[in-house]
Scaffold this motif. Sequence first.
Motif, PDB file in Angstrom:
ATOM      1  N   ALA A 271       1.469  -1.099  -1.357  1.00  0.00           N
ATOM      2  CA  ALA A 271       0.492  -1.786  -0.941  1.00  0.00           C
ATOM      3  C   ALA A 271      -0.907  -1.388  -0.814  1.00  0.00           C
ATOM      4  O   ALA A 271      -1.049  -0.316  -0.225  1.00  0.00           O
ATOM      5  CB  ALA A 271       1.150  -2.524   0.341  1.00  0.00           C
ATOM      6  N   GLY A 272      -1.856  -2.111  -1.437  1.00  0.00           N
ATOM      7  CA  GLY A 272      -3.219  -1.533  -1.236  1.00  0.00           C
ATOM      8  C   GLY A 272      -3.674  -0.439  -2.433  1.00  0.00           C
ATOM      9  O   GLY A 272      -4.752  -0.031  -2.527  1.00  0.00           O
ATOM     10  N   GLN A 273      -2.849  -0.409  -3.392  1.00  0.00           N
ATOM     11  CA  GLN A 273      -3.081   0.521  -4.313  1.00  0.00           C
ATOM     12  C   GLN A 273      -3.381  -0.370  -5.640  1.00  0.00           C
ATOM     13  O   GLN A 273      -2.428  -1.239  -5.897  1.00  0.00           O
ATOM     14  CB  GLN A 273      -2.147   1.524  -4.452  1.00  0.00           C
ATOM     15  N   GLY A 274      -4.266  -0.105  -6.358  1.00  0.00           N
ATOM     16  CA  GLY A 274      -4.569  -0.572  -7.746  1.00  0.00           C
ATOM     17  C   GLY A 274      -4.668   0.489  -8.836  1.00  0.00           C
ATOM     18  O   GLY A 274      -4.772   1.705  -8.433  1.00  0.00           O
ATOM     19  N   ILE A 275      -4.848   0.102  -9.936  1.00  0.00           N
ATOM     20  CA  ILE A 275      -5.050   1.188 -11.193  1.00  0.00           C
ATOM     21  C   ILE A 275      -6.071   0.900 -11.877  1.00  0.00           C
ATOM     22  O   ILE A 275      -6.201  -0.465 -12.242  1.00  0.00           O
ATOM     23  CB  ILE A 275      -3.626   1.423 -11.750  1.00  0.00           C
ATOM     24  N   ASN A 276      -6.780   1.748 -12.679  1.00  0.00           N
ATOM     25  CA  ASN A 276      -7.355   1.599 -13.788  1.00  0.00           C
ATOM     26  C   ASN A 276      -7.182   2.389 -14.597  1.00  0.00           C
ATOM     27  O   ASN A 276      -7.224   3.550 -14.634  1.00  0.00           O
ATOM     28  CB  ASN A 276      -8.997   1.524 -13.361  1.00  0.00           C
ATOM     29  N   MET A 277      -6.616   1.925 -15.972  1.00  0.00           N
ATOM     30  CA  MET A 277      -6.105   2.709 -17.081  1.00  0.00           C
ATOM     31  C   MET A 277      -7.255   2.999 -18.088  1.00  0.00           C
ATOM     32  O   MET A 277      -8.007   2.227 -18.229  1.00  0.00           O
ATOM     33  CB  MET A 277      -5.102   2.140 -17.756  1.00  0.00           C
TER      34      MET A 277
ATOM     35  N   LEU B  11       2.647   6.645  -6.919  1.00  0.00           N
ATOM     36  CA  LEU B  11       1.312   6.738  -7.500  1.00  0.00           C
ATOM     37  C   LEU B  11       0.662   7.586  -6.606  1.00  0.00           C
ATOM     38  O   LEU B  11       0.264   7.275  -5.279  1.00  0.00           O
ATOM     39  CB  LEU B  11       0.686   5.157  -7.743  1.00  0.00           C
ATOM     40  N   THR B  12      -0.168   8.728  -7.069  1.00  0.00           N
ATOM     41  CA  THR B  12      -1.281   9.378  -6.413  1.00  0.00           C
ATOM     42  C   THR B  12      -2.406   9.715  -7.525  1.00  0.00           C
ATOM     43  O   THR B  12      -1.953   9.335  -8.575  1.00  0.00           O
ATOM     44  CB  THR B  12      -0.472  10.605  -5.881  1.00  0.00           C
ATOM     45  N   ARG B  13      -3.519   9.896  -6.809  1.00  0.00           N
ATOM     46  CA  ARG B  13      -4.537  10.043  -7.835  1.00  0.00           C
ATOM     47  C   ARG B  13      -4.448  11.341  -8.849  1.00  0.00           C
ATOM     48  O   ARG B  13      -4.597  11.102  -9.700  1.00  0.00           O
ATOM     49  CB  ARG B  13      -5.816  10.201  -6.914  1.00  0.00           C
ATOM     50  N   GLU B  14      -3.853  12.188  -8.144  1.00  0.00           N
ATOM     51  CA  GLU B  14      -3.378  13.587  -8.835  1.00  0.00           C
ATOM     52  C   GLU B  14      -2.524  13.207  -9.946  1.00  0.00           C
ATOM     53  O   GLU B  14      -2.954  13.665 -10.987  1.00  0.00           O
ATOM     54  CB  GLU B  14      -3.109  14.487  -7.920  1.00  0.00           C
TER      55      GLU B  14
ATOM     56  N   THR C 207      -8.616   2.537  -0.842  1.00  0.00           N
ATOM     57  CA  THR C 207      -9.453   2.968   0.092  1.00  0.00           C
ATOM     58  C   THR C 207      -9.263   4.541   0.401  1.00  0.00           C
ATOM     59  O   THR C 207     -10.191   5.180   0.799  1.00  0.00           O
ATOM     60  CB  THR C 207      -9.673   2.117   1.327  1.00  0.00           C
ATOM     61  N   ALA C 208      -7.963   4.757   0.509  1.00  0.00           N
ATOM     62  CA  ALA C 208      -7.831   6.123   0.928  1.00  0.00           C
ATOM     63  C   ALA C 208      -8.516   7.249   0.302  1.00  0.00           C
ATOM     64  O   ALA C 208      -8.428   7.294  -1.105  1.00  0.00           O
ATOM     65  CB  ALA C 208      -6.095   6.269   1.055  1.00  0.00           C
ATOM     66  N   GLY C 209      -8.933   7.901   0.837  1.00  0.00           N
ATOM     67  CA  GLY C 209      -9.704   9.301   0.242  1.00  0.00           C
ATOM     68  C   GLY C 209     -10.844   8.896  -0.684  1.00  0.00           C
ATOM     69  O   GLY C 209     -11.384   9.872  -1.304  1.00  0.00           O
ATOM     70  N   ALA C 210     -11.175   7.642  -0.498  1.00  0.00           N
ATOM     71  CA  ALA C 210     -12.498   7.391  -1.169  1.00  0.00           C
ATOM     72  C   ALA C 210     -13.730   7.549  -0.618  1.00  0.00           C
ATOM     73  O   ALA C 210     -13.703   7.467   0.656  1.00  0.00           O
ATOM     74  CB  ALA C 210     -12.296   5.814  -1.634  1.00  0.00           C
ATOM     75  N   HIS C 211     -14.854   7.803  -1.332  1.00  0.00           N
ATOM     76  CA  HIS C 211     -16.307   7.864  -0.653  1.00  0.00           C
ATOM     77  C   HIS C 211     -16.546   6.505  -0.205  1.00  0.00           C
ATOM     78  O   HIS C 211     -16.471   5.430  -0.952  1.00  0.00           O
ATOM     79  CB  HIS C 211     -17.165   8.340  -1.735  1.00  0.00           C
TER      80      HIS C 211
END
Length: 171
Positions: A116-122, A12-15, A26-30
Motif C-alpha cells: 500500500a502506498g507504493q507505485g512503480i515507474n518502469m 518491492l524495494t527501491r534497491e 514517500t518513504a525515503g524520498a526527498h
Amino acid sequence: MTASRTIQIEPLTREAYAPFGQVIETAGAHHYPINGGMTERYHDLAKVELGGVHARPLVSIARGQPYALPLTLNMVERHPLGSQAFYPLSQRPFLSIVAPDEGGIPGLPRAFLAAAGQGINMAMNTWHAVLTPLGETADFLIIDRGGDGNNLEEYFFAEPYLVVATGSILY
Ligand SMILES: NC(=O)N[C@@H](O)C(=O)O
Ligand code: NI
C-alpha cells in the motif's frame, strides 16, 4: 510446472527494483514544504522517458481487474519508446513483474509485491507483465508515452512461468 519455471514473489524495494525502474513512494524520498508550509512535496520520484517522434506524456487511469495467485505468466511486453508508471489510487497491493533483457528477449522474470502506498515507474524498454492488481478491482494512474510509432513489443514464452506467493508474502 518445473521448479525452474516458478517465480517467488518478493517485496518491492527501491534497491531491488533499480535495474528495472523506480519505486514511487514517500518513504525515503526527498521532500520539502511548499505553499507556505501547508503542503509537503515529495519531489522528483521517477524518471519519465519519452522517445521517438512527436513524443508527449500521457496521464490516464486504468481500472484493473484482479488476478488470482498463483498466476500463470505466458507473456511479457515492453515499450521501446517510453517509460510507464503505475500509481495505485487505492491502498491496495499489486504485482509488478519485470524481466531483464537478454539479447532482445526477456530473461528470468522477477515478481515484486507493491505494498500500500507504493507505485512503480518502469524504465523505457523494460520487459514487464501487464498491470496486475490483486484481490479486488483497483484504479491506477498511468503516466506513459504517446506519439508516433509503435510503442509495444510483446514476447510469448515457449513455456509459461508460475508466479507464487511464499509464506512471508501477504496481500
Ligand atoms: N497499455 C497500457 O496502458 N498498459 C500496459 O502497457 C501495461 O503494462 O499494463
Ligand atoms: Ni505496459
